[in-house]
Enzyme design. Structure first.
Site, PDB file in Angstrom:
ATOM      1  CB  VAL A 133      -0.962  -0.019   1.215  1.00  0.00           C
ATOM      2  CG1 VAL A 133      -1.681   1.301   1.373  1.00  0.00           C
ATOM      3  CG2 VAL A 133      -1.975  -1.147   1.029  1.00  0.00           C
ATOM      4  CD  GLU A 177      -5.868   2.186  -1.627  1.00  0.00           C
ATOM      5  OE1 GLU A 177      -5.706   3.414  -1.473  1.00  0.00           O
ATOM      6  OE2 GLU A 177      -6.437   1.712  -2.629  1.00  0.00           O
ATOM      7  CD  GLU A 212      -1.041  -8.120  -1.863  1.00  0.00           C
ATOM      8  OE1 GLU A 212      -0.510  -9.162  -2.255  1.00  0.00           O
ATOM      9  OE2 GLU A 212      -1.112  -7.796  -0.660  1.00  0.00           O
ATOM     10  CG  LEU A 224     -20.888 -14.149  -7.435  1.00  0.00           C
ATOM     11  CD1 LEU A 224     -22.159 -13.953  -8.265  1.00  0.00           C
ATOM     12  CD2 LEU A 224     -21.260 -14.696  -6.049  1.00  0.00           C
ATOM     13  CD  GLN A 225     -13.843 -18.448 -11.012  1.00  0.00           C
ATOM     14  OE1 GLN A 225     -14.507 -17.795 -11.812  1.00  0.00           O
ATOM     15  NE2 GLN A 225     -13.544 -19.716 -11.195  1.00  0.00           N
ATOM     16  CB  CYS A 229      -6.581  -7.712   3.265  1.00  0.00           C
ATOM     17  SG  CYS A 229      -5.122  -6.649   3.328  1.00  0.00           S
ATOM     18  CE  LYS A 272      -5.051 -10.641  -6.487  1.00  0.00           C
ATOM     19  NZ  LYS A 272      -5.863  -9.449  -6.304  1.00  0.00           N
TER      20      LYS A 272
HETATM   21  P1  NAD Z   1       3.280  -4.588   4.188  1.00  0.00           P
HETATM   22  O1  NAD Z   1       3.547  -5.553   5.270  1.00  0.00           O
HETATM   23  O2  NAD Z   1       3.523  -4.975   2.765  1.00  0.00           O
HETATM   24  O3  NAD Z   1       4.140  -3.253   4.437  1.00  0.00           O
HETATM   25  C1  NAD Z   1       4.196  -2.557   5.650  1.00  0.00           C
HETATM   26  C2  NAD Z   1       5.531  -1.800   5.702  1.00  0.00           C
HETATM   27  O4  NAD Z   1       5.541  -0.948   6.840  1.00  0.00           O
HETATM   28  C3  NAD Z   1       6.750  -2.713   5.859  1.00  0.00           C
HETATM   29  O5  NAD Z   1       7.674  -2.458   4.799  1.00  0.00           O
HETATM   30  C4  NAD Z   1       7.334  -2.333   7.219  1.00  0.00           C
HETATM   31  O6  NAD Z   1       8.750  -2.428   7.272  1.00  0.00           O
HETATM   32  C5  NAD Z   1       6.862  -0.905   7.350  1.00  0.00           C
HETATM   33  N1  NAD Z   1       6.848  -0.390   8.713  1.00  0.00           N
HETATM   34  C6  NAD Z   1       6.368  -0.982   9.839  1.00  0.00           C
HETATM   35  N2  NAD Z   1       6.545  -0.175  10.901  1.00  0.00           N
HETATM   36  C7  NAD Z   1       7.139   0.951  10.453  1.00  0.00           C
HETATM   37  C8  NAD Z   1       7.578   2.159  11.061  1.00  0.00           C
HETATM   38  N3  NAD Z   1       7.428   2.355  12.377  1.00  0.00           N
HETATM   39  N4  NAD Z   1       8.141   3.108  10.293  1.00  0.00           N
HETATM   40  C9  NAD Z   1       8.309   2.908   8.979  1.00  0.00           C
HETATM   41  N5  NAD Z   1       7.919   1.787   8.329  1.00  0.00           N
HETATM   42  C10 NAD Z   1       7.339   0.824   9.058  1.00  0.00           C
HETATM   43  O7  NAD Z   1       1.790  -4.118   4.394  1.00  0.00           O
HETATM   44  P2  NAD Z   1       0.671  -3.797   3.267  1.00  0.00           P
HETATM   45  O8  NAD Z   1       0.235  -5.048   2.615  1.00  0.00           O
HETATM   46  O9  NAD Z   1       1.141  -2.657   2.446  1.00  0.00           O
HETATM   47  O10 NAD Z   1      -0.540  -3.309   4.213  1.00  0.00           O
HETATM   48  C11 NAD Z   1      -0.474  -2.105   4.935  1.00  0.00           C
HETATM   49  C12 NAD Z   1      -1.851  -1.786   5.473  1.00  0.00           C
HETATM   50  O11 NAD Z   1      -2.754  -1.546   4.390  1.00  0.00           O
HETATM   51  C13 NAD Z   1      -2.502  -2.893   6.302  1.00  0.00           C
HETATM   52  O12 NAD Z   1      -3.273  -2.312   7.313  1.00  0.00           O
HETATM   53  C14 NAD Z   1      -3.412  -3.589   5.311  1.00  0.00           C
HETATM   54  O13 NAD Z   1      -4.507  -4.226   5.936  1.00  0.00           O
HETATM   55  C15 NAD Z   1      -3.877  -2.435   4.465  1.00  0.00           C
HETATM   56  N6  NAD Z   1      -4.251  -2.780   3.087  1.00  0.00           N
HETATM   57  C16 NAD Z   1      -3.490  -3.661   2.384  1.00  0.00           C
HETATM   58  C17 NAD Z   1      -3.832  -3.967   1.066  1.00  0.00           C
HETATM   59  C18 NAD Z   1      -3.046  -4.962   0.256  1.00  0.00           C
HETATM   60  O14 NAD Z   1      -3.514  -5.347  -0.800  1.00  0.00           O
HETATM   61  N7  NAD Z   1      -1.875  -5.407   0.692  1.00  0.00           N
HETATM   62  C19 NAD Z   1      -4.935  -3.325   0.472  1.00  0.00           C
HETATM   63  C20 NAD Z   1      -5.679  -2.401   1.234  1.00  0.00           C
HETATM   64  C21 NAD Z   1      -5.323  -2.141   2.550  1.00  0.00           C
HETATM   65  C1  UGA Z   2      -8.778  -7.562  -1.334  1.00  0.00           C
HETATM   66  C2  UGA Z   2      -9.894  -6.615  -1.807  1.00  0.00           C
HETATM   67  O1  UGA Z   2     -10.367  -7.057  -3.084  1.00  0.00           O
HETATM   68  C3  UGA Z   2      -9.385  -5.175  -1.913  1.00  0.00           C
HETATM   69  O2  UGA Z   2     -10.472  -4.306  -2.267  1.00  0.00           O
HETATM   70  C4  UGA Z   2      -8.822  -4.758  -0.566  1.00  0.00           C
HETATM   71  O3  UGA Z   2      -8.266  -3.448  -0.632  1.00  0.00           O
HETATM   72  C5  UGA Z   2      -7.741  -5.725  -0.151  1.00  0.00           C
HETATM   73  O4  UGA Z   2      -8.281  -7.072  -0.093  1.00  0.00           O
HETATM   74  C6  UGA Z   2      -7.198  -5.423   1.196  1.00  0.00           C
HETATM   75  O5  UGA Z   2      -7.857  -4.864   2.032  1.00  0.00           O
HETATM   76  O6  UGA Z   2      -6.029  -5.795   1.352  1.00  0.00           O
HETATM   77  P1  UGA Z   2      -6.684  -8.759  -2.448  1.00  0.00           P
HETATM   78  O7  UGA Z   2      -6.587  -9.480  -1.141  1.00  0.00           O
HETATM   79  O8  UGA Z   2      -5.471  -8.167  -3.044  1.00  0.00           O
HETATM   80  O9  UGA Z   2      -7.753  -7.555  -2.319  1.00  0.00           O
HETATM   81  O10 UGA Z   2      -7.241  -9.778  -3.528  1.00  0.00           O
HETATM   82  P2  UGA Z   2      -8.676 -10.197  -4.121  1.00  0.00           P
HETATM   83  O11 UGA Z   2      -8.614 -10.088  -5.577  1.00  0.00           O
HETATM   84  O12 UGA Z   2      -9.788  -9.529  -3.427  1.00  0.00           O
HETATM   85  O13 UGA Z   2      -8.691 -11.753  -3.741  1.00  0.00           O
HETATM   86  C7  UGA Z   2      -8.698 -12.176  -2.391  1.00  0.00           C
HETATM   87  C8  UGA Z   2      -8.814 -13.689  -2.338  1.00  0.00           C
HETATM   88  O14 UGA Z   2     -10.110 -14.108  -2.744  1.00  0.00           O
HETATM   89  C9  UGA Z   2      -7.835 -14.431  -3.239  1.00  0.00           C
HETATM   90  O15 UGA Z   2      -7.335 -15.551  -2.563  1.00  0.00           O
HETATM   91  C10 UGA Z   2      -8.682 -14.852  -4.429  1.00  0.00           C
HETATM   92  O16 UGA Z   2      -8.194 -16.008  -5.048  1.00  0.00           O
HETATM   93  C11 UGA Z   2     -10.019 -15.097  -3.748  1.00  0.00           C
HETATM   94  N1  UGA Z   2     -11.183 -14.938  -4.642  1.00  0.00           N
HETATM   95  C12 UGA Z   2     -11.486 -13.739  -5.172  1.00  0.00           C
HETATM   96  C13 UGA Z   2     -12.003 -16.043  -4.897  1.00  0.00           C
HETATM   97  O17 UGA Z   2     -11.742 -17.158  -4.402  1.00  0.00           O
HETATM   98  N2  UGA Z   2     -13.110 -15.879  -5.687  1.00  0.00           N
HETATM   99  C14 UGA Z   2     -13.430 -14.680  -6.232  1.00  0.00           C
HETATM  100  O18 UGA Z   2     -14.478 -14.605  -6.938  1.00  0.00           O
HETATM  101  C15 UGA Z   2     -12.601 -13.590  -5.972  1.00  0.00           C
END
Ligand code: NAD
Ligand code: UGA
Length: 428
Positions: free
Chosen positions: A11, A149, A153, A250-251, A260, A320
């Site tokens: 993110v 957010e 991914e 719906l897959q 997440c 995924k």
């Molecule tokens: P991530 O684990 O990939 O990255 C987090 C980063 O923060 C790491 O690089 C870590 O070293 C750094 N960090 C931790 N403590 C720190 C500090 N004190 N100062 C500076 N850097 C620091 O995490 P992510 O997947 O990017 O997720 C971040 C947040 O966003 C989570 O709350 C997650 O639920 C949310 N989110 C993630 C996704 C996603 O698809 N990954 C989508 C939407 C929301």
């Molecule tokens: C999901 C949400 O789609 C994002 O909107 C959100 O920001 C994010 O979580 C988050 O908060 O981190 P992500 O986890 O990257 O995103 O991936 P998705 O495409 O949503 O898939 C999640 C999981 O569900 C995967 O394991 C995928 O294979 C599975 N999936 C998805 C199914 O089994 N069936 C589907 O129809 C769709």
């Protein structure tokens, strides 16, 4: 605007590069020095399509550093994007968030908009305000905004640029931040949904939980359809054309994983229970997801007795397609399960790696090597390259003839035309 993004994960890096692309000056901070060194050498620590190109394109006004103090001094906006993993009781581990608050507090000497982009449970942003005040930061020197957010991914950049909505949660007395948010995101066409801090936090959990619920619903339905020889894809199409239901999520398949959905559903369940509400739906959707791997293990056992003598090629390790992320991957759970039953597993993924050594499991770097002498091939992640396999070639490499499509993503007719035995879930 001058923005300091704290956290350079999926993110943080996506936000930093998109915000820089919108014309902002961005400094992205991470406490992981290796990560920052890599980024400064042009090495992107994660696989996310389009990310490298966007970082390179904006390198004149996108910096990477571990110097938080410098980041705060140079910026009027502090955007927090650190992780919020699960605690063992299902609650959200907010220690990274609160460390950031404690680290930034002494350096806030001029007005800052502090944006929480990490996913945090209802009430957290209010706690952040209190913590800043307890740390001695004057309340005139900051506003706290909840801006969750919704990116996925694998399509993170496009999801952020073309977001369905921008959710902004504000304190009741905050009349300043909405204009700042609109200036920061200037150029994005997405509609704004403005609500309270708790409201924004809840929208994020509600959205992820609802999507997870749709997946578990279709998976439970697929189990039923499987017994009645009904094609689940016809059912999903038939339901999905109703605009009120929509065709998305719906897959049917192995179920959801990732960093997440599982943790956010658990955190919402925990929040509900903390207020003495029994979250019946949240519990049920998790139960379906947790037992979905077993549905496939049973199919494997029914088709291939004596697993101890068998070699199984598992295609897919990532949770995924189009990501190297293996956090809570159902593919990985399946691999662990099958290997425990004694089968020899040859695992392949275009980007993801096994996180640790698993008895009987060997990760190979080449798709053909994985297929060689396999008694059975399981598609555990729906990567495009697996959907486009040449099944004549696959058959020529295999010893057996069973293809288990654990993502219901393959062309059944093509596979059967090649004399292979196709097994999906509810795909008669
Ligand atoms: P991530 O684990 O990939 O990255 C987090 C980063 O923060 C790491 O690089 C870590 O070293 C750094 N960090 C931790 N403590 C720190 C500090 N004190 N100062 C500076 N850097 C620091 O995490 P992510 O997947 O990017 O997720 C971040 C947040 O966003 C989570 O709350 C997650 O639920 C949310 N989110 C993630 C996704 C996603 O698809 N990954 C989508 C939407 C929301
Ligand atoms: C999901 C949400 O789609 C994002 O909107 C959100 O920001 C994010 O979580 C988050 O908060 O981190 P992500 O986890 O990257 O995103 O991936 P998705 O495409 O949503 O898939 C999640 C999981 O569900 C995967 O394991 C995928 O294979 C599975 N999936 C998805 C199914 O089994 N069936 C589907 O129809 C769709």
């Amino acid at each position: 605007m001058n923005i300091c993004v704290i956290g350079a994960g999926y993110v943080g890096l996506t936000s930093a590069s998109v915000l820089a692309n919108l014309g902002n000056h961005v400094i992205c901070i991470d406490k992981n020095i290796n990560k920052i060194n890599e980024l400064n050498q042009g090495i992107i620590p994660i696989f996310e399509p389009g990310l490298k190109e966007l970082i390179v394109k904006n390198k004149s006004h996108l910096m990477f550093s571990h110097n938080l103090r410098q980041g705060i001094a140079e910026s009027t906006i502090l955007l927090i994007a650190v992780g919020t993993p699960s605690n063992s009781d299902g609650s959200s581990d907010l220690s990274y968030i609160y460390s950031v608050i404690d680290e930034i507090s002494p350096h806030i000497t001029s007005y800052k908009t502090i944006i929480t982009k990490s996913t945090v449970p209802p009430g957290t942003n209010e706690q952040i305000i209190q913590r800043l005040q307890t740390n001695g930061v004057k309340s005139t020197l900051f506003d706290v905004v909840s801006n969750p957010e919704f990116l996925r991914e694998g399509t993170a950049i496009q999801d952020m640029i073309h977001a369905d909505r921008i959710v902004v949660g504000l304190s009741a007395d905050d009349h300043r931040s909405i204009d700042i948010m609109k200036k920061m995101y200037v150029g994005l066409q997405s509609p704004y949904i403005v609500t309270s801090l708790n409201g924004a936090e809840m929208i994020k959990y509600a959205s992820n939980s609802f999507l997870a619920l749709k997946i578990s619903f279709i998976n439970e339905l697929a189990r039923i359809c499987d017994q009645f020889q009904v094609n689940i894809q016809d059912v999903a199409n038939g339901m999905g054309t109703d605009a009120r239901i929509s065709p998305h999520f719906l897959q049917a398949g192995l179920g959801f994983g990732g960093s997440c959905f599982p943790k956010d559903v658990r955190a919402l369940e925990y929040s509900a229970k903390s207020k003495h509400i029994k979250p019946i739906m949240l519990e049920a959707l998790q139960e379906v997801n947790q037992s979905q791997v077993d549905v496939y293990v049973k199919k494997i056992q029914d088709t291939l007795p004596n697993l101890k003598d068998k070699t199984i090629s598992v295609l897919g390790i990532a949770f995924k397609a189009n990501t190297d992320d293996i956090r809570e991957s159902q593919a990985l759970r399946l691999i662990e399960h099958v290997s425990k039953l004694g089968a020899k597993v040859s695992a392949y993924d275009p980007k993801a790696s096994l996180p640790f050594e698993i008895k009987n499991v060997n990760q190979v770097l080449n798709l053909d090597e994985s297929l060689q002498d396999a008694d059975c091939v399981i598609i555990a992640t729906d990567w495009g390259v697996f959907k486009e396999l040449d099944w004549t070639h696959v058959k020529s490499l295999m010893r057996g003839n069973t293809i288990i499509d654990a993502r219901n993503c393959l062309d059944k007719d093509q596979i059967e035309k090649n004399g292979l035995n196709y097994i999906g879930l509810a795909r008669p």
